[in-house]
Design a protein around this motif. Structure first.
Motif, PDB file in Angstrom:
ATOM      1  N   ILE A 212       0.803  -1.265   0.116  1.00 24.82           N
ATOM      2  CA  ILE A 212      -0.143   0.071   0.065  1.00 24.82           C
ATOM      3  C   ILE A 212       0.744   1.158  -0.088  1.00 24.82           C
ATOM      4  O   ILE A 212       2.098   1.194   0.299  1.00 24.82           O
ATOM      5  CB  ILE A 212      -1.067   0.029   1.115  1.00 24.82           C
ATOM      6  N   SER A 213       0.235   2.348  -0.384  1.00 22.67           N
ATOM      7  CA  SER A 213       1.092   3.739  -0.506  1.00 22.67           C
ATOM      8  C   SER A 213       0.716   4.520   0.669  1.00 22.67           C
ATOM      9  O   SER A 213      -0.673   4.606   0.797  1.00 22.67           O
ATOM     10  CB  SER A 213       0.795   4.330  -1.697  1.00 22.67           C
ATOM     11  N   LEU A 214       1.611   4.979   1.502  1.00 26.26           N
ATOM     12  CA  LEU A 214       1.317   5.905   2.787  1.00 26.26           C
ATOM     13  C   LEU A 214       1.610   7.254   2.254  1.00 26.26           C
ATOM     14  O   LEU A 214       2.909   7.365   1.757  1.00 26.26           O
ATOM     15  CB  LEU A 214       1.723   5.325   3.880  1.00 26.26           C
ATOM     16  N   THR A 215       0.843   8.070   2.784  1.00 22.46           N
ATOM     17  CA  THR A 215       1.404   9.557   2.900  1.00 22.46           C
ATOM     18  C   THR A 215       2.343   9.758   3.884  1.00 22.46           C
ATOM     19  O   THR A 215       2.445   8.829   4.808  1.00 22.46           O
ATOM     20  CB  THR A 215       0.387  10.434   2.870  1.00 22.46           C
ATOM     21  N   VAL A 216       3.052  10.868   3.778  1.00 24.85           N
ATOM     22  CA  VAL A 216       4.154  11.068   4.809  1.00 24.85           C
ATOM     23  C   VAL A 216       3.512  11.373   6.084  1.00 24.85           C
ATOM     24  O   VAL A 216       3.867  10.719   7.251  1.00 24.85           O
ATOM     25  CB  VAL A 216       5.058  12.591   4.660  1.00 24.85           C
ATOM     26  N   GLU A 217       2.271  11.894   6.282  1.00 25.43           N
ATOM     27  CA  GLU A 217       1.388  12.129   7.473  1.00 25.43           C
ATOM     28  C   GLU A 217       1.201  10.797   8.061  1.00 25.43           C
ATOM     29  O   GLU A 217       1.004  10.343   9.177  1.00 25.43           O
ATOM     30  CB  GLU A 217       0.357  12.926   7.132  1.00 25.43           C
ATOM     31  N   GLU A 218       0.650   9.552   7.029  1.00 29.73           N
ATOM     32  CA  GLU A 218       0.234   8.373   7.472  1.00 29.73           C
ATOM     33  C   GLU A 218       1.380   7.662   8.205  1.00 29.73           C
ATOM     34  O   GLU A 218       1.247   6.872   8.954  1.00 29.73           O
ATOM     35  CB  GLU A 218      -0.366   7.748   6.375  1.00 29.73           C
ATOM     36  N   GLU A 219       2.446   7.741   7.597  1.00 27.15           N
ATOM     37  CA  GLU A 219       3.995   6.960   7.959  1.00 27.15           C
ATOM     38  C   GLU A 219       3.942   7.653   9.397  1.00 27.15           C
ATOM     39  O   GLU A 219       4.255   6.849  10.415  1.00 27.15           O
ATOM     40  CB  GLU A 219       5.164   7.443   7.111  1.00 27.15           C
ATOM     41  N   ASN A 220       3.709   8.854   9.509  1.00 28.17           N
ATOM     42  CA  ASN A 220       4.238   9.440  10.808  1.00 28.17           C
ATOM     43  C   ASN A 220       3.213   9.024  11.941  1.00 28.17           C
ATOM     44  O   ASN A 220       3.659   8.552  13.209  1.00 28.17           O
ATOM     45  CB  ASN A 220       4.240  11.216  10.837  1.00 28.17           C
ATOM     46  N   ILE A 221       1.910   8.787  11.563  1.00 29.89           N
ATOM     47  CA  ILE A 221       0.950   8.197  12.439  1.00 29.89           C
ATOM     48  C   ILE A 221       1.355   6.797  12.626  1.00 29.89           C
ATOM     49  O   ILE A 221       1.152   6.560  13.884  1.00 29.89           O
ATOM     50  CB  ILE A 221      -0.467   8.339  11.873  1.00 29.89           C
ATOM     51  N   LEU A 222       1.429   6.103  11.805  1.00 29.08           N
ATOM     52  CA  LEU A 222       1.680   4.640  11.884  1.00 29.08           C
ATOM     53  C   LEU A 222       3.116   4.669  12.760  1.00 29.08           C
ATOM     54  O   LEU A 222       3.133   3.730  13.825  1.00 29.08           O
ATOM     55  CB  LEU A 222       2.462   4.194  10.619  1.00 29.08           C
ATOM     56  N   LEU A 223       4.155   5.314  12.830  1.00 27.37           N
ATOM     57  CA  LEU A 223       5.400   5.309  13.481  1.00 27.37           C
ATOM     58  C   LEU A 223       5.181   5.583  14.962  1.00 27.37           C
ATOM     59  O   LEU A 223       5.820   5.010  15.954  1.00 27.37           O
ATOM     60  CB  LEU A 223       6.475   5.834  13.008  1.00 27.37           C
ATOM     61  N   SER A 224       4.185   6.743  15.183  1.00 28.90           N
ATOM     62  CA  SER A 224       3.648   6.980  16.334  1.00 28.90           C
ATOM     63  C   SER A 224       3.278   5.843  17.255  1.00 28.90           C
ATOM     64  O   SER A 224       3.082   5.996  18.490  1.00 28.90           O
ATOM     65  CB  SER A 224       2.931   8.253  16.336  1.00 28.90           C
ATOM     66  N   LYS A 225       2.593   4.937  16.656  1.00 30.21           N
ATOM     67  CA  LYS A 225       1.861   3.971  17.174  1.00 30.21           C
ATOM     68  C   LYS A 225       2.707   2.445  17.458  1.00 30.21           C
ATOM     69  O   LYS A 225       2.301   1.523  17.593  1.00 30.21           O
ATOM     70  CB  LYS A 225       0.657   3.593  16.519  1.00 30.21           C
ATOM     71  N   THR A 226       4.080   2.463  17.182  1.00 31.30           N
ATOM     72  CA  THR A 226       4.824   1.567  17.346  1.00 31.30           C
ATOM     73  C   THR A 226       5.802   1.519  18.524  1.00 31.30           C
ATOM     74  O   THR A 226       6.083   2.763  18.877  1.00 31.30           O
ATOM     75  CB  THR A 226       5.594   1.246  15.719  1.00 31.30           C
ATOM     76  N   THR A 227       6.393   0.515  18.733  1.00 35.27           N
ATOM     77  CA  THR A 227       7.387   0.546  19.915  1.00 35.27           C
ATOM     78  C   THR A 227       8.674  -0.309  19.375  1.00 35.27           C
ATOM     79  O   THR A 227       8.631  -1.333  18.590  1.00 35.27           O
ATOM     80  CB  THR A 227       7.103  -0.496  20.967  1.00 35.27           C
ATOM     81  N   ASN A 228       9.865   0.197  19.558  1.00 37.81           N
ATOM     82  CA  ASN A 228      11.011  -0.185  18.885  1.00 37.81           C
ATOM     83  C   ASN A 228      11.573  -1.132  20.215  1.00 37.81           C
ATOM     84  O   ASN A 228      11.687  -0.490  21.392  1.00 37.81           O
ATOM     85  CB  ASN A 228      12.223   0.844  18.724  1.00 37.81           C
ATOM     86  N   ARG A 229      11.925  -2.536  20.203  1.00 40.92           N
ATOM     87  CA  ARG A 229      12.317  -3.212  21.136  1.00 40.92           C
ATOM     88  C   ARG A 229      13.831  -4.123  20.755  1.00 40.92           C
ATOM     89  O   ARG A 229      13.879  -4.329  19.553  1.00 40.92           O
ATOM     90  CB  ARG A 229      11.478  -4.301  21.451  1.00 40.92           C
ATOM     91  N   ARG A 230      14.571  -4.339  21.638  1.00 39.53           N
ATOM     92  CA  ARG A 230      15.724  -4.954  21.329  1.00 39.53           C
ATOM     93  C   ARG A 230      15.773  -5.987  22.207  1.00 39.53           C
ATOM     94  O   ARG A 230      15.552  -5.903  23.596  1.00 39.53           O
ATOM     95  CB  ARG A 230      17.068  -4.428  21.699  1.00 39.53           C
ATOM     96  N   TYR A 231      16.041  -7.451  21.680  1.00 36.06           N
ATOM     97  CA  TYR A 231      15.750  -8.559  22.664  1.00 36.06           C
ATOM     98  C   TYR A 231      17.438  -9.291  22.434  1.00 36.06           C
ATOM     99  O   TYR A 231      17.843  -9.454  21.542  1.00 36.06           O
ATOM    100  CB  TYR A 231      14.761  -9.571  22.147  1.00 36.06           C
TER     101      TYR A 231
END
Length: 194
Positions: free
Chosen positions: A14-33
């Motif tokens: 799918i194609s995301l706009t820059v705004e949609e990418e920012n919304i998406l990334l704001s709802k993720t968590t980065n983790r290291r295991y």
């Protein structure tokens, strides 16, 4: 953490706009295991779906006798989770454990539900991911019924050459449903051209 590989993966579907990418990334968590750490344990509710930035995981079922039955490996640009547990929010049937030090981008159940509302086309992306997982699972079941252990190993090596080089042989044997001794015998036969 670099989100480029996740965004590149998403843009295949799918194609995301820059705004949609920012919304998406704001709802993720980065983790290291760390190596050997669990992302999901059998019996716990799976809290997230996980996109692998670097590293390698195994998904397995532990039976009553303490025997591991590996059902899946995952490496960079793949997803890992107990999908059934995540979707239903019920206790996990599988463990997901890191074989190497692993970096993930995680989507919690609640954040994913919010994202579906805010960016409806993400439902199409995750439908595609689930469809691919289902098809891979169905093909694996058919291979287990119809191919010899040697043929299953050859398909594994051809389909997942990067994993074959990174995962201990006893884990590959578990994935194939054979003993590590039998896998050694198969590899010897292949080397000898039998």
């Amino acid at each position: 953490m670099n989100h480029k590989s996740l965004l590149d993966y998403i843009n295949k579907f799918i194609s995301l706009t820059v705004e949609e990418e920012n919304i998406l990334l704001s709802k993720t968590t980065n983790r290291r295991y760390l190596k050997d750490q669990y992302i999901v344990q059998q019996g716990d509710v799976c809290k997230s779906v996980n996109f692998i930035i670097s590293g390698c995981t195994k998904t397995f079922y532990m039976d009553q006798e303490g025997q591991e039955h590996i059902v899946m490996f995952a490496i960079e640009d793949w997803w890992t989770s107990d999908l059934g547990s995540h979707i239903t929010q019920t206790p996990a049937d599988f463990n997901v454990q890191c074989i190497e030090q692993t970096q993930l981008i995680q989507f919690t159940y609640d954040n994913l539900e919010e994202l579906y509302k805010e960016i409806p086309k993400l439902e199409r992306l995750f439908r595609k991911i689930v469809e691919r997982a289902f098809v891979a699972s169905q093909k694996r079941i058919i291979r287990n019924f119809s191919l010899s252990a040697k043929e299953r190993y050859q398909v594994f090596k051809t389909t997942y050459p990067k994993i074959d080089q990174r995962v201990p042989q006893y884990m590959i044997a578990s994935y194939l449903g054979i003993t590590k001794e039998f896998l050694s015998k198969i590899k010897s036969q292949i080397i000898q051209g039998q």
